[in-house]
Design an enzyme around this catalytic site. Structure first.
Site, PDB file in Angstrom:
ATOM      1  N   CYS A  67       0.849  -1.187   0.000  1.00  0.00           N
ATOM      2  CA  CYS A  67       0.000   0.000   0.000  1.00  0.00           C
ATOM      3  C   CYS A  67       0.890   1.245   0.000  1.00  0.00           C
ATOM      4  CB  CYS A  67      -0.882   0.014   1.239  1.00  0.00           C
ATOM      5  SG  CYS A  67      -2.049  -1.360   1.324  1.00  0.00           S
ATOM      6  N   GLU A  69       0.795   3.731   1.956  1.00  0.00           N
ATOM      7  CA  GLU A  69       1.229   4.098   3.301  1.00  0.00           C
ATOM      8  C   GLU A  69       2.517   3.381   3.685  1.00  0.00           C
ATOM      9  OE1 GLU A  69      -3.387   3.989   3.687  1.00  0.00           O
ATOM     10  OE2 GLU A  69      -1.845   3.065   2.429  1.00  0.00           O
ATOM     11  N   ARG A  95     -10.171  11.495  -5.484  1.00  0.00           N
ATOM     12  CA  ARG A  95     -10.956  10.747  -4.496  1.00  0.00           C
ATOM     13  C   ARG A  95     -10.719  11.202  -3.073  1.00  0.00           C
ATOM     14  NH1 ARG A  95      -9.762   4.852  -5.016  1.00  0.00           N
ATOM     15  NH2 ARG A  95      -7.799   5.487  -5.977  1.00  0.00           N
TER      16      ARG A  95
END
Length: 149
Positions: A67, A69, A95
């Site tokens: 991911c 992150e 988004r």
């Protein structure tokens, strides 16, 4: 309706800046057009305790690629940051902030238990303590293994 944890608060100017850095990161790195799937669809930014900001993008793969992150956290460590205060992930195509997945929440909880996470709420983006993302959590460390937090 979900009640926000007591730690939830409106974003500070530093947190707004972090969201903007993550947004600019994914806007420049995404490989997906509107309505398309892509490999790079999320950008993340972390702020180190010394104020530096590090970024990352996801690498989608059916086996569970990293991911954004986790990539940003790795980038921070590679840049010499040993602790972070904030993290946010932002989706491509406007988004906005998106909450971390369960794996990311656990990593943050284990390695950066004092960090704040910026995520979407019905009241707009809010900053919350990472501990509030894992109620009844079990922490993990090399020395102690899993322990009830």
């Amino acid at each position: 309706m979900t009640t926000l944890p007591a730690s939830a608060r409106p974003l500070t100017s530093d947190e707004i800046e972090l969201v903007d850095v993550a947004r600019r990161t994914i806007e420049s790195a995404t490989d997906a057009g509107p309505g398309e799937d892509g490999i790079h669809t999320m950008g993340a930014a972390v702020r180190a305790t010394d104020g530096r900001i590090f970024v990352g993008v996801n690498l989608y793969h059916f086996t569970g690629g990293p991911c954004a992150e986790l990539v940003a956290l790795g980038s921070a460590r590679a840049g010499g940051a040993t602790d972070v205060t904030h993290i946010v992930a932002v989706g491509n195509h406007g988004r906005g902030p998106i909450g971390p997945c369960g794996r990311d929440r656990q990593v943050l909880f284990d390695y950066y238990p004092e960090a704040r996470v910026i995520l979407p709420t019905v009241d707009g983006p809010r900053s919350v303590a990472v501990q509030d993302l894992l109620p009844m959590a079990t922490s993990w460390s090399f020395d102690d293994g899993s322990q009830m937090a």
